[in-house]
Write a protein that holds these residues in place. Structure first.
Motif, PDB file in Angstrom:
ATOM      1  N   ILE A 129       0.832  -1.206   0.000  1.00  0.00           N
ATOM      2  CA  ILE A 129       0.000   0.000   0.000  1.00  0.00           C
ATOM      3  C   ILE A 129       0.868   1.257   0.000  1.00  0.00           C
ATOM      4  O   ILE A 129       0.580   2.231  -0.681  1.00  0.00           O
ATOM      5  CB  ILE A 129      -0.947   0.026   1.232  1.00  0.00           C
ATOM      6  N   HIS A 130       1.943   1.244   0.794  1.00  0.00           N
ATOM      7  CA  HIS A 130       2.848   2.402   0.885  1.00  0.00           C
ATOM      8  C   HIS A 130       4.283   1.932   0.728  1.00  0.00           C
ATOM      9  O   HIS A 130       4.713   1.000   1.393  1.00  0.00           O
ATOM     10  CB  HIS A 130       2.683   3.127   2.220  1.00  0.00           C
ATOM     11  N   ARG A 131       5.031   2.614  -0.146  1.00  0.00           N
ATOM     12  CA  ARG A 131       6.450   2.293  -0.360  1.00  0.00           C
ATOM     13  C   ARG A 131       7.368   3.256   0.388  1.00  0.00           C
ATOM     14  O   ARG A 131       8.580   3.073   0.403  1.00  0.00           O
ATOM     15  CB  ARG A 131       6.776   2.312  -1.854  1.00  0.00           C
ATOM     16  N   GLU A 132       6.780   4.295   0.979  1.00  0.00           N
ATOM     17  CA  GLU A 132       7.555   5.264   1.760  1.00  0.00           C
ATOM     18  C   GLU A 132       6.830   5.532   3.070  1.00  0.00           C
ATOM     19  O   GLU A 132       5.619   5.353   3.164  1.00  0.00           O
ATOM     20  CB  GLU A 132       7.717   6.583   1.004  1.00  0.00           C
ATOM     21  N   LEU A 133       7.598   5.961   4.056  1.00  0.00           N
ATOM     22  CA  LEU A 133       7.040   6.285   5.361  1.00  0.00           C
ATOM     23  C   LEU A 133       7.462   7.699   5.730  1.00  0.00           C
ATOM     24  O   LEU A 133       8.643   8.038   5.636  1.00  0.00           O
ATOM     25  CB  LEU A 133       7.546   5.286   6.406  1.00  0.00           C
ATOM     26  N   ASP A 134       6.499   8.513   6.127  1.00  0.00           N
ATOM     27  CA  ASP A 134       6.809   9.867   6.590  1.00  0.00           C
ATOM     28  C   ASP A 134       7.286   9.778   8.032  1.00  0.00           C
ATOM     29  O   ASP A 134       6.588   9.217   8.892  1.00  0.00           O
ATOM     30  CB  ASP A 134       5.574  10.771   6.507  1.00  0.00           C
ATOM     31  N   HIS A 160       0.565  -2.388   9.964  1.00  0.00           N
ATOM     32  CA  HIS A 160       0.241  -0.964  10.053  1.00  0.00           C
ATOM     33  C   HIS A 160       1.438  -0.210  10.633  1.00  0.00           C
ATOM     34  O   HIS A 160       2.378  -0.834  11.145  1.00  0.00           O
ATOM     35  CB  HIS A 160      -0.994  -0.763  10.938  1.00  0.00           C
ATOM     36  N   ILE A 161       1.360   1.107  10.589  1.00  0.00           N
ATOM     37  CA  ILE A 161       2.468   1.926  11.106  1.00  0.00           C
ATOM     38  C   ILE A 161       2.827   1.541  12.534  1.00  0.00           C
ATOM     39  O   ILE A 161       3.995   1.410  12.868  1.00  0.00           O
ATOM     40  CB  ILE A 161       2.117   3.438  11.035  1.00  0.00           C
ATOM     41  N   GLN A 162       1.808   1.339  13.402  1.00  0.00           N
ATOM     42  CA  GLN A 162       2.110   1.061  14.809  1.00  0.00           C
ATOM     43  C   GLN A 162       2.801  -0.290  15.010  1.00  0.00           C
ATOM     44  O   GLN A 162       3.356  -0.548  16.069  1.00  0.00           O
ATOM     45  CB  GLN A 162       0.855   1.154  15.687  1.00  0.00           C
ATOM     46  N   ASP A 163       2.802  -1.159  13.990  1.00  0.00           N
ATOM     47  CA  ASP A 163       3.466  -2.462  14.082  1.00  0.00           C
ATOM     48  C   ASP A 163       4.956  -2.388  13.739  1.00  0.00           C
ATOM     49  O   ASP A 163       5.684  -3.354  13.945  1.00  0.00           O
ATOM     50  CB  ASP A 163       2.813  -3.464  13.115  1.00  0.00           C
ATOM     51  N   VAL A 164       5.393  -1.263  13.187  1.00  0.00           N
ATOM     52  CA  VAL A 164       6.766  -1.148  12.683  1.00  0.00           C
ATOM     53  C   VAL A 164       7.702  -0.648  13.782  1.00  0.00           C
ATOM     54  O   VAL A 164       7.418   0.351  14.443  1.00  0.00           O
ATOM     55  CB  VAL A 164       6.820  -0.189  11.477  1.00  0.00           C
ATOM     56  N   LYS A 165       8.815  -1.364  13.968  1.00  0.00           N
ATOM     57  CA  LYS A 165       9.817  -0.927  14.946  1.00  0.00           C
ATOM     58  C   LYS A 165      10.707   0.112  14.284  1.00  0.00           C
ATOM     59  O   LYS A 165      11.342  -0.153  13.266  1.00  0.00           O
ATOM     60  CB  LYS A 165      10.654  -2.129  15.408  1.00  0.00           C
ATOM     61  N   LEU A 166      10.738   1.308  14.868  1.00  0.00           N
ATOM     62  CA  LEU A 166      11.532   2.407  14.325  1.00  0.00           C
ATOM     63  C   LEU A 166      12.793   2.601  15.150  1.00  0.00           C
ATOM     64  O   LEU A 166      12.807   2.316  16.352  1.00  0.00           O
ATOM     65  CB  LEU A 166      10.710   3.699  14.327  1.00  0.00           C
ATOM     66  N   PRO A 167      13.857   3.103  14.534  1.00  0.00           N
ATOM     67  CA  PRO A 167      15.081   3.379  15.294  1.00  0.00           C
ATOM     68  C   PRO A 167      14.824   4.424  16.380  1.00  0.00           C
ATOM     69  O   PRO A 167      13.879   5.216  16.294  1.00  0.00           O
ATOM     70  CB  PRO A 167      16.039   3.940  14.226  1.00  0.00           C
ATOM     71  N   ASP A 168      15.660   4.427  17.405  1.00  0.00           N
ATOM     72  CA  ASP A 168      15.537   5.412  18.485  1.00  0.00           C
ATOM     73  C   ASP A 168      15.581   6.820  17.917  1.00  0.00           C
ATOM     74  O   ASP A 168      16.396   7.124  17.044  1.00  0.00           O
ATOM     75  CB  ASP A 168      16.680   5.247  19.498  1.00  0.00           C
ATOM     76  N   ILE A 180       0.495  -0.492   5.688  1.00  0.00           N
ATOM     77  CA  ILE A 180       1.691  -0.446   4.854  1.00  0.00           C
ATOM     78  C   ILE A 180       1.660  -1.578   3.827  1.00  0.00           C
ATOM     79  O   ILE A 180       1.914  -1.382   2.650  1.00  0.00           O
ATOM     80  CB  ILE A 180       2.963  -0.546   5.723  1.00  0.00           C
ATOM     81  N   VAL A 181       1.344  -2.771   4.296  1.00  0.00           N
ATOM     82  CA  VAL A 181       1.320  -3.942   3.408  1.00  0.00           C
ATOM     83  C   VAL A 181       0.285  -4.932   3.926  1.00  0.00           C
ATOM     84  O   VAL A 181       0.035  -5.013   5.130  1.00  0.00           O
ATOM     85  CB  VAL A 181       2.734  -4.581   3.321  1.00  0.00           C
ATOM     86  N   THR A 182      -0.321  -5.682   3.032  1.00  0.00           N
ATOM     87  CA  THR A 182      -1.323  -6.688   3.403  1.00  0.00           C
ATOM     88  C   THR A 182      -1.215  -7.872   2.450  1.00  0.00           C
ATOM     89  O   THR A 182      -0.639  -7.751   1.367  1.00  0.00           O
ATOM     90  CB  THR A 182      -2.743  -6.077   3.365  1.00  0.00           C
ATOM     91  N   VAL A 183      -1.728  -9.020   2.882  1.00  0.00           N
ATOM     92  CA  VAL A 183      -1.798 -10.188   2.001  1.00  0.00           C
ATOM     93  C   VAL A 183      -3.268 -10.451   1.703  1.00  0.00           C
ATOM     94  O   VAL A 183      -4.072 -10.630   2.623  1.00  0.00           O
ATOM     95  CB  VAL A 183      -1.152 -11.440   2.632  1.00  0.00           C
TER      96      VAL A 183
END
Length: 197
Positions: A129-134, A160-168, A180-183
């Motif tokens: 769904i999204h190839r980039e993240l703001d 979803h965004i809340q599932d993604v681990k982001l760097p500190d 972001i992505v789905t099957v």
């Protein structure tokens, strides 16, 4: 870090921009850090070569912009306009780089684990769904990309965004439940053999 050579550009508007492009130059502008904007021109061929070499690094890492051979500035590419038909650059925006200043920027999402994805193995289709993240972070801490694993994603499940681990020090911008992505399952078309004859 790439070195980008530029010249001060005098005059603005579509006519000036068209003339520059005919001469093999590319209009650009430098702004930010509370300083005055500077209108610039770049060598169009040098810019296309740099894009091919540096790719998304131009947007996520500081570069050195040298104006008129001596005025050196640490910058990041903020905007980039291309012609809809030719795909060639039409205008570039640079922002002055301050590693201690928070910026908002879009960075690429890299999917990993597609070969292990149970939903795909079961015949589903991985739908991106999204190839980039703001994101928002200090300009000196911009990651090259955000890695998202789909190794455990089943049919009908999403990340979803809340599932993604982001760097500190990196925060996502946008809705928390943004997919972001789905099957998705492949729908089989049922053909009525009687009606087909």
């Amino acid at each position: 870090m790439a070195v980008i050579n530029a010249r001060t550009r005098y005059g603005t508007g579509k006519g000036v921009a068209r003339k520059l492009r005919r001469e093999g130059a590319l209009p650009a502008v430098l702004y930010g850090a509370g300083q005055a904007n500077i209108n610039l021109s770049l060598n169009a061929k040098e810019w296309e070569d740099l894009l091919a070499r540096e790719k998304s690094g131009l947007r996520t890492h500081p570069q050195e912009l040298v104006i008129d051979g001596s005025n050196r500035n640490m910058v990041m590419m903020r905007g980039y306009q291309v012609h809809p038909l030719s795909g060639l650059a039409e205008h570039v925006d640079f922002v002055r780089f301050d590693p201690n200043h928070e910026i908002e920027i879009a960075i690429p999402i890299h999917l990993v684990g597609e070969d292990k994805c149970p939903g795909v193995k079961a015949g589903g289709i991985l739908q991106i769904i999204h190839r980039e993240l703001d994101i928002a972070c200090l300009a000196g801490n911009v990651p090259d990309y955000i890695e998202v694993s789909v190794a455990k994603l089943d049919i009908g499940h999403s990340i979803h965004i809340q599932d993604v681990k982001l760097p500190d020090g990196v925060e996502a911008r946008g809705e928390e439940d943004m997919t972001i992505v789905t099957v998705v399952a492949v729908r089989a078309e049922v053909v009525d053999e009687g009606a087909a004859g």
